[in-house]
Design a protein around this motif. Structure first.
Motif, PDB file in Angstrom:
ATOM      1  N   GLY A  85       0.815  -1.217   0.000  1.00 25.65           N
ATOM      2  CA  GLY A  85       0.000   0.000   0.000  1.00 25.65           C
ATOM      3  C   GLY A  85       0.845   1.263   0.000  1.00 25.65           C
ATOM      4  O   GLY A  85       0.324   2.374  -0.011  1.00 25.65           O
ATOM      5  N   GLY A  86       2.155   1.095  -0.004  1.00 29.42           N
ATOM      6  CA  GLY A  86       3.057   2.238   0.067  1.00 29.42           C
ATOM      7  C   GLY A  86       3.761   2.521  -1.241  1.00 29.42           C
ATOM      8  O   GLY A  86       3.425   1.967  -2.290  1.00 29.42           O
ATOM      9  N   ALA A  87       4.754   3.373  -1.154  1.00 32.97           N
ATOM     10  CA  ALA A  87       5.521   3.795  -2.327  1.00 32.97           C
ATOM     11  C   ALA A  87       6.436   2.678  -2.798  1.00 32.97           C
ATOM     12  O   ALA A  87       6.760   1.750  -2.058  1.00 32.97           O
ATOM     13  CB  ALA A  87       6.344   5.034  -1.977  1.00 32.97           C
ATOM     14  N   GLU A  88       6.856   2.808  -4.053  1.00 31.07           N
ATOM     15  CA  GLU A  88       7.900   1.960  -4.608  1.00 31.07           C
ATOM     16  C   GLU A  88       9.213   2.730  -4.528  1.00 31.07           C
ATOM     17  O   GLU A  88       9.217   3.959  -4.409  1.00 31.07           O
ATOM     18  CB  GLU A  88       7.594   1.628  -6.069  1.00 31.07           C
ATOM     19  CG  GLU A  88       6.360   0.776  -6.249  1.00 31.07           C
ATOM     20  CD  GLU A  88       6.079   0.438  -7.710  1.00 31.07           C
ATOM     21  OE1 GLU A  88       6.931   0.720  -8.585  1.00 31.07           O
ATOM     22  OE2 GLU A  88       4.990  -0.103  -7.976  1.00 31.07           O
ATOM     23  N   ALA A  89      10.318   2.017  -4.625  1.00 31.93           N
ATOM     24  CA  ALA A  89      11.614   2.684  -4.669  1.00 31.93           C
ATOM     25  C   ALA A  89      11.639   3.595  -5.892  1.00 31.93           C
ATOM     26  O   ALA A  89      11.216   3.193  -6.970  1.00 31.93           O
ATOM     27  CB  ALA A  89      12.738   1.661  -4.744  1.00 31.93           C
ATOM     28  N   GLY A  90      12.084   4.830  -5.713  1.00 33.42           N
ATOM     29  CA  GLY A  90      12.166   5.779  -6.813  1.00 33.42           C
ATOM     30  C   GLY A  90      10.937   6.638  -7.006  1.00 33.42           C
ATOM     31  O   GLY A  90      10.949   7.544  -7.834  1.00 33.42           O
ATOM     32  N   ASP A  91       9.855   6.378  -6.275  1.00 31.21           N
ATOM     33  CA  ASP A  91       8.678   7.236  -6.393  1.00 31.21           C
ATOM     34  C   ASP A  91       9.044   8.661  -5.974  1.00 31.21           C
ATOM     35  O   ASP A  91       9.956   8.869  -5.173  1.00 31.21           O
ATOM     36  CB  ASP A  91       7.531   6.721  -5.510  1.00 31.21           C
ATOM     37  CG  ASP A  91       6.627   5.745  -6.243  1.00 31.21           C
ATOM     38  OD1 ASP A  91       6.587   5.774  -7.481  1.00 31.21           O
ATOM     39  OD2 ASP A  91       5.950   4.948  -5.565  1.00 31.21           O
ATOM     40  N   PRO A  92       8.307   9.656  -6.477  1.00 25.79           N
ATOM     41  CA  PRO A  92       8.646  11.039  -6.131  1.00 25.79           C
ATOM     42  C   PRO A  92       8.261  11.420  -4.704  1.00 25.79           C
ATOM     43  O   PRO A  92       8.769  12.395  -4.172  1.00 25.79           O
ATOM     44  CB  PRO A  92       7.856  11.865  -7.142  1.00 25.79           C
ATOM     45  CG  PRO A  92       6.730  10.988  -7.558  1.00 25.79           C
ATOM     46  CD  PRO A  92       7.249   9.587  -7.473  1.00 25.79           C
ATOM     47  N   PHE A  93       7.358  10.677  -4.075  1.00 25.24           N
ATOM     48  CA  PHE A  93       6.945  10.982  -2.708  1.00 25.24           C
ATOM     49  C   PHE A  93       6.468   9.701  -2.049  1.00 25.24           C
ATOM     50  O   PHE A  93       6.321   8.668  -2.690  1.00 25.24           O
ATOM     51  CB  PHE A  93       5.839  12.049  -2.688  1.00 25.24           C
ATOM     52  CG  PHE A  93       4.644  11.658  -3.518  1.00 25.24           C
ATOM     53  CD1 PHE A  93       3.621  10.893  -2.987  1.00 25.24           C
ATOM     54  CD2 PHE A  93       4.554  12.050  -4.842  1.00 25.24           C
ATOM     55  CE1 PHE A  93       2.539  10.524  -3.767  1.00 25.24           C
ATOM     56  CE2 PHE A  93       3.472  11.683  -5.628  1.00 25.24           C
ATOM     57  CZ  PHE A  93       2.461  10.917  -5.081  1.00 25.24           C
ATOM     58  N   GLY A  94       6.226   9.762  -0.750  1.00 25.91           N
ATOM     59  CA  GLY A  94       5.701   8.620  -0.013  1.00 25.91           C
ATOM     60  C   GLY A  94       6.777   7.729   0.569  1.00 25.91           C
ATOM     61  O   GLY A  94       7.946   7.812   0.217  1.00 25.91           O
ATOM     62  N   SER A  95       6.341   6.869   1.477  1.00 26.44           N
ATOM     63  CA  SER A  95       7.248   5.983   2.197  1.00 26.44           C
ATOM     64  C   SER A  95       7.269   4.581   1.587  1.00 26.44           C
ATOM     65  O   SER A  95       6.220   3.977   1.395  1.00 26.44           O
ATOM     66  CB  SER A  95       6.817   5.861   3.661  1.00 26.44           C
ATOM     67  OG  SER A  95       6.821   7.116   4.297  1.00 26.44           O
ATOM     68  N   VAL A  96       8.476   4.088   1.305  1.00 24.68           N
ATOM     69  CA  VAL A  96       8.686   2.678   0.991  1.00 24.68           C
ATOM     70  C   VAL A  96       8.800   2.008   2.350  1.00 24.68           C
ATOM     71  O   VAL A  96       9.733   2.304   3.106  1.00 24.68           O
ATOM     72  CB  VAL A  96       9.986   2.447   0.188  1.00 24.68           C
ATOM     73  CG1 VAL A  96      10.185   0.966  -0.084  1.00 24.68           C
ATOM     74  CG2 VAL A  96       9.995   3.247  -1.093  1.00 24.68           C
ATOM     75  N   VAL A  97       7.847   1.157   2.701  1.00 26.61           N
ATOM     76  CA  VAL A  97       7.826   0.558   4.037  1.00 26.61           C
ATOM     77  C   VAL A  97       8.212  -0.911   3.942  1.00 26.61           C
ATOM     78  O   VAL A  97       7.570  -1.693   3.236  1.00 26.61           O
ATOM     79  CB  VAL A  97       6.430   0.694   4.683  1.00 26.61           C
ATOM     80  CG1 VAL A  97       6.421   0.055   6.068  1.00 26.61           C
ATOM     81  CG2 VAL A  97       6.018   2.170   4.769  1.00 26.61           C
TER      82      VAL A  97
END
Length: 194
Positions: A85-97
């Motif tokens: 439900g979170g970010a992927e590596a390299g996304d411009p924002f958000g947490s990779v959990v």
């Protein structure tokens, strides 16, 4: 969410010979503004399939969902879960959990027991789809389990891009079969390789 690329087209100015008389309509084949084709996105993003902690220890990463608002950490001492439900590596924002066990009843120490020794300034690397992302550890805090989702910001998807690593810590409660706290390690992206 995929990022958007920079316009890679060329601008085509309106020729200076275009009539300015309001009674004459310009030809439809004369561009009236900037014309171009957007370039493909330059942003590289990927689902992590491997994590490398400070010191070089590495472990496989598998997708981990939530059930009843609880992140389901994969079974096994050496496997780590990526919150889908979170970010992927390299996304411009958000947490990779990423979450993993500090230990298990049957396999002993878990892979994320190493987080207890991780320090700010050290590096964590994520790999997947032939790509690599490097993060520098900024902080390491202990958070009561009942405050992890509400007060730690670990699952925030609105802020700047970062990596959040979560495992158990604190006193072990034998009656409830778990630790009282979570260790939350936060790291900032410093590099992404194709």
């Amino acid at each position: 969410m995929p990022g958007t690329g920079v316009d890679g087209g060329t601008s085509t100015p309106v020729p200076s010979s275009t009539p300015l008389d309001p009674l004459i309509t310009p030809s439809t084949d004369v561009p009236s503004g900037r014309v171009g084709t957007p370039a493909p996105s330059q942003r590289i993003r990927f689902v992590p399939t491997e994590v490398v902690l400070p010191g070089g220890a590495q472990a496989p990463v598998v997708p981990a969902g939530t059930v009843g608002d609880q992140l389901q950490v994969p079974s096994g001492a050496r496997r780590v879960g990526w919150w889908d439900g979170g970010a992927e590596a390299g996304d411009p924002f958000g947490s990779v959990v990423l979450a993993g066990h500090v230990d298990t009843k049957t396999e002993g120490l878990g892979f994320f027991a190493r987080l207890r020794k991780a320090e700010p300034g050290e590096y964590v690397v994520l790999r997947g789809a032939g790509r690599t992302a490097t993060y520098r550890i900024d902080s390491k805090v202990s958070v009561p389990k009942d405050a992890l989702a509400t007060k730690s910001g670990a699952f925030d998807q609105t802020g700047a891009h970062r990596l959040v690593l979560i495992t158990c810590t604190g006193a072990y409660d034998r009656n409830n079969g778990g630790y009282e706290d979570n260790l939350v390690v936060t790291a900032t992206a410093i590099g992404l390789a194709k």
